[in-house]
Design a protein around this motif. Structure first.
Motif, mmCIF file in Angstrom:
data_model
loop_
_atom_site.group_PDB
_atom_site.id
_atom_site.type_symbol
_atom_site.label_atom_id
_atom_site.label_comp_id
_atom_site.label_asym_id
_atom_site.label_seq_id
_atom_site.Cartn_x
_atom_site.Cartn_y
_atom_site.Cartn_z
ATOM 1 N N ALA A 1 0.831 -1.208 0.000
ATOM 2 C CA ALA A 1 0.000 0.000 0.000
ATOM 3 C C ALA A 1 0.870 1.264 0.000
ATOM 4 C CB ALA A 1 -0.943 0.003 1.200
ATOM 5 N N GLU A 2 1.915 1.279 0.805
ATOM 6 C CA GLU A 2 2.796 2.453 0.839
ATOM 7 C C GLU A 2 3.509 2.625 -0.497
ATOM 8 O OE1 GLU A 2 5.663 4.344 4.077
ATOM 9 O OE2 GLU A 2 6.569 2.564 3.166
ATOM 10 N N ASP B 1 2.492 1.639 -3.493
ATOM 11 C CA ASP B 1 1.512 2.122 -4.467
ATOM 12 C C ASP B 1 1.181 3.592 -4.240
ATOM 13 O OD1 ASP B 1 1.474 -0.465 -5.438
ATOM 14 O OD2 ASP B 1 -0.530 -0.937 -4.680
ATOM 15 N N GLN B 2 1.026 3.971 -2.977
ATOM 16 C CA GLN B 2 0.696 5.358 -2.645
ATOM 17 C C GLN B 2 1.809 6.309 -3.101
ATOM 18 O OE1 GLN B 2 0.420 6.174 1.574
ATOM 19 N NE2 GLN B 2 -0.929 7.930 1.220
#
Length: 187
Positions: free
Chosen positions: A17-18, A20-21
């Motif tokens: 998630a990090e 991708d963010q």
């Protein structure tokens, strides 16, 4: 019998998630979100040091130029130098590994990795000639960022940012495995 888990690669980011963010933040076009992503990349770099993937490092430097450009704080000449350094560094870093054994012309190396020849010519002008116009540096930055997005970042995301994942753990392992991609992986 106990089955041993495969070795995992330690990375600087917390998870998929990090990662991708940060990718979305870098490429979003909103300078505030880009700055947040750049701050996160700086934190990764402090944790990862020289193991930081070159593609991430180069992307961050080019995005930093765009953020500075949009801020209006730098003069045209300063922006040319800022873009110029990031572009020269990009071309030099991605071709460096291929030049280990024999001296191969940069134009040939660029063709092999699908970088437009004019970007290599721009690097040559920045290094050895008269400084180019700011518009050309901006265009070079955009072309290189697009190349990095297609060649590196999209590959990390499985080529589709919007597609929902069926198995997030497998994706995380793929990101971690690809995290070691540096200029060797671009050959």
């Amino acid at each position: 019998r106990r089955r041993l888990n495969p070795l995992r690669t330690v990375v600087a980011w917390r998870g998929r998630a990090e990662w991708d963010q940060v990718m979305v933040g870098l490429y979003c076009g909103d300078s505030r979100l880009q700055q947040d992503a750049l701050d996160r990349v700086s934190a990764w770099k402090s944790r990862y040091g020289p193991k930081m993937p070159l593609a991430v490092d180069c992307t961050a430097e080019l995005i930093r130029c765009k953020v500075l450009d949009s801020s209006g704080r730098l003069k045209s000449h300063e922006l040319i130098l800022s873009y110029g350094l990031a572009l020269v560094r990009f071309v030099n870093l991605i071709t460096e590994r291929k030049q280990k054994m024999a001296s191969i012309p940069l134009r040939q190396l660029a063709r092999e990795v699908d970088i437009p020849i004019w970007v290599v010519d721009l690097r040559h002008e920045l290094t050895h000639g008269k400084l180019p116009r700011l518009a050309l540096c901006r265009k070079g930055c955009d072309v290189v960022l697009d190349w990095l997005r297609k060649t590196y970042w999209n590959r990390q995301l499985g080529n589709n940012l919007c597609e929902e994942s069926e198995n997030e753990e497998e994706e995380q392992e793929e990101v971690e495995a690809n995290a070691e991609l540096d200029s060797d992986g671009w050959e």
